[in-house]
Enzyme design. Structure first.
Site, PDB file in Angstrom:
ATOM      1  N   GLU A 210      -6.086   7.395  -2.323  1.00 28.00           N
ATOM      2  CA  GLU A 210      -6.085   7.057  -1.180  1.00 28.00           C
ATOM      3  C   GLU A 210      -6.695   5.917  -1.971  1.00 28.00           C
ATOM      4  OE1 GLU A 210      -4.662   6.313   1.111  1.00 28.00           O
ATOM      5  OE2 GLU A 210      -3.881   8.695   1.639  1.00 28.00           O
TER       6      GLU A 210
ATOM      7  N   HIS B  65       1.653   4.831  -3.225  1.00 25.54           N
ATOM      8  CA  HIS B  65       1.838   5.780  -2.963  1.00 25.54           C
ATOM      9  C   HIS B  65       2.573   6.319  -3.988  1.00 25.54           C
ATOM     10  CE1 HIS B  65      -2.033   6.677  -1.133  1.00 25.54           C
ATOM     11  NE2 HIS B  65      -1.517   5.809   0.175  1.00 25.54           N
TER      12      HIS B  65
ATOM     13  N   TYR C 225     -10.946   5.514   1.134  1.00 22.37           N
ATOM     14  CA  TYR C 225     -10.355   4.110   0.754  1.00 22.37           C
ATOM     15  C   TYR C 225     -10.615   2.915   0.306  1.00 22.37           C
ATOM     16  CZ  TYR C 225      -6.719   6.328   3.880  1.00 22.37           C
ATOM     17  OH  TYR C 225      -5.738   6.862   4.168  1.00 22.37           O
TER      18      TYR C 225
ATOM     19  N   HIS D   7       1.712  -1.195  -0.235  1.00 25.57           N
ATOM     20  CA  HIS D   7       0.053   0.018  -0.214  1.00 25.57           C
ATOM     21  C   HIS D   7       0.844   1.073   0.295  1.00 25.57           C
ATOM     22  CE1 HIS D   7      -3.772   2.834   0.401  1.00 25.57           C
ATOM     23  NE2 HIS D   7      -2.357   3.710   1.907  1.00 25.57           N
ATOM     24  N   GLU D   8       1.996   1.429   0.313  1.00 26.33           N
ATOM     25  CA  GLU D   8       2.651   2.223   1.394  1.00 26.33           C
ATOM     26  C   GLU D   8       3.308   2.670   0.004  1.00 26.33           C
ATOM     27  OE1 GLU D   8       1.620   4.449   3.138  1.00 26.33           O
ATOM     28  OE2 GLU D   8       0.883   3.115   4.489  1.00 26.33           O
TER      29      GLU D   8
END
Length: 543
Positions: free
Chosen positions: A355, A336, A407, A332-333
């Site tokens: 998001e 980004h 999200y 996930h991170e």
């Protein structure tokens, strides 16, 4: 009873007014969230942030050199630094300048004439004890901890609260600095890891200064310091733009665990280059850094604190089992890097751009390695986390983000749009095209919407209005009449909503094109209608 009822009504009214008053934007919100006249006239070019960190005192002291270009003449410039931090001195061309403080906003009175097109510099000195993060990364600030060996472990996390919680900056996302030097001085037995490339380690008597250079534009909340007793290992990835260095900094005791768990980083890079295009920061490399909180998307310096386990702290957020096939924070991170760091919102109200796409990237990672149905099961499973109570888009100009549905609902709206387009190669080209069209740019929701609509060849405005600006889920209502006639329409939607949807009638799969007006079609039988589960809608049989 009437009197009691009236009293209750009065109490509820006063309570609602109190809540409303608490939610009304303040002057501080406007100074933080809008492009004020004191921000609008100058364009960021370069920062050199120099910080010395004092772990025992939990304080910092430093300078920020701010280089900018004059877009139109003006004499008052806004720089932000939040309490309890203090700006102690501002100079331009060696001359001390005065400033007025209003909360976090500092209005600097410039003596030198600011001429159109000229490049100018400010040197801002500051110091203090920055806010301690209470529940990082959601409640931002600096985290001061010690590792299992008693060594200091320090890191910032400030996406919501802003970069100005610990350093003086132009704390608004619309203007990204073009490049940046980050120099961090720490006790001799510790290491700092920040964004970009390590240029030099300067040996001092009792300290070391780590100089990192970021050669790409960077959003201010992504600027990072991570300080600890780190050990390093790394690898190279042969990607779409050549050789990418991938470096990992972890606590000494966790080296072996990290070597195993961080294998997801290469898998992430392979999957996301397939879906989104080349990693956006080859020049600055990619790093994973262990920190004392869950993790965050600091550009080229992604922070990690998921405990070396799959899932989200060991849990599957989809409830399907697929969420345990990968380390949530790594996937996930790092996702980004494409949506947040490469493509950055101009206003926090458009945070869904960060998001929603990154939430959706989790299912695309699964699809790349385990097949389409795995990704679809995962994204459908996350629907249990959706509230559908308030819009995804927030309030513009006052630093007010939208609902947490950005999200999981955001991921599902993108998955639904993929089904509307019904062409997986075109869908992939749209995702890659976004990162090419808006490469290293700040964007608005309208720009993203218009680009996707143009590439899809569909009017998507009602679709985005429904899923981003309304809170309710579209309801497909239907009923049958005696002659096996199916009647159907959309209800609970914006007026022009006309999304096509795939449904099953018995054994037959058909694509309906409902509007908000009743339509009809002849069918073979009156079996219950079931929508394709990959469309995020509600279905209601009438009568």
């Amino acid at each position: 009873m009437i009197r009691i009822k009236n009293v209750l009504i009065l109490i509820l009214t006063l309570m609602s007014h109190s809540v409303l008053a608490q939610n009304l934007p303040t002057r501080a919100d406007t100074l933080r969230g809008s492009i004020t006249p004191e921000r609008e006239w100058w364009d960021l070019n370069y920062y050199h942030l120099s910080v010395e960190v004092f772990p025992e005192e939990q304080s910092i002291k430093g300078k920020n050199l701010v280089r900018y270009q004059v877009k139109k003449p003006a004499q008052i410039l806004q720089i932000d630094l939040q309490e309890p931090m203090e700006i102690t001195l501002v100079k331009q061309d060696g001359i001390e300048l005065s400033f007025k403080r209003e909360g976090a906003a500092h209005f600097i009175s410039l003596k030198k004439e600011q001429k159109l097109g000229e490049i100018e510099e400010l040197e801002i000195s500051y110091e203090g004890k920055p806010k301690v993060a209470f529940r990082p990364p959601w409640d931002g600030g600096i985290t001061w901890q010690k590792d299992a060996n008693g060594e200091h472990l320090i890191a910032n996390s400030n996406q919501g609260i802003g970069s100005s919680i610990w350093w003086p900056s132009k704390d608004h996302p619309a203007d990204e600095v073009d490049s940046m030097m980050i120099s961090v001085t720490v006790p001799k037995d510790l290491m700092d890891v920040s964004n970009g490339r390590l240029i030099e380690v300067e040996e001092n008597e009792k300290t070391k200064t780590y100089h990192w250079f970021v050669s790409n534009p960077i959003n201010d909340y992504g600027v990072n310091i991570s300080i600890g007793d780190y050990v390093h290992f790394g690898e190279e990835y042969e990607g779409e733009k050549g050789t990418l260095t991938m470096d990992y900094y972890v606590l000494r005791n966790n080296l072996e665990k990290a070597k195993k768990q961080f294998q997801d980083a290469i898998r992430m890079m392979e999957a996301f280059e397939h879906w989104f295009g080349p990693y956006p920061f080859y020049e600055d490399g990619f790093k994973l850094i262990e920190v004392p909180y869950l993790g965050m998307e600091h550009q080229s310096a992604v922070t990690y604190g998921n405990g070396y386990q799959n899932g989200y702290l060991g849990r599957d957020l989809s409830g399907t089992g697929w969420g345990l096939k990968f380390d949530f924070i790594i996937i996930h991170e790092a996702g980004h890097e494409w949506f947040a760091n490469n493509i950055t919102y101009q206003d926090v109200a458009d945070m869904w751009i960060h998001e929603s796409f990154t939430n959706y990237s989790e299912s695309l990672f699964l699809e790349y390695f385990y097949g389409k149905e795995a990704g679809q099961e995962y994204v459908r499973g996350t629907r249990m986390n959706i509230a559908n109570q308030s819009p995804i888009i927030g309030i513009y100009g006052v630093n007010r983000r939208g609902s947490g549905d950005m999200y999981y609902k955001g991921g599902n709206l993108l998955n639904t749009l993929r089904e509307v387009i019904a062409n997986d190669e075109k869908w992939r080209s749209i995702l890659r095209g976004l990162n090419e069209e808006f490469y290293h740019q700040t964007v608005t929701t309208r720009e993203v919407e218009e680009y996707m609509a143009q590439r899809a060849g569909i009017d998507l405005q009602p679709f985005f209005d429904q899923y981003l600006r309304a809170s309710s889920l579209p309801v497909l209502e239907y009923y049958f009449t005696e002659k096996s006639t199916l009647h159907y329409r959309w209800n609970g939607t914006v007026p022009a909503f006309a999304m096509p949807v795939d449904v099953m009638l018995g054994e037959e799969k058909i694509r309906l094109k409902p509007t908000t007006e009743w339509q009809e079609m002849n069918v073979r039988d009156q079996a219950d209608l079931e929508s394709d589960p990959d469309f995020y809608i509600s279905v209601l049989k009438m009568r």
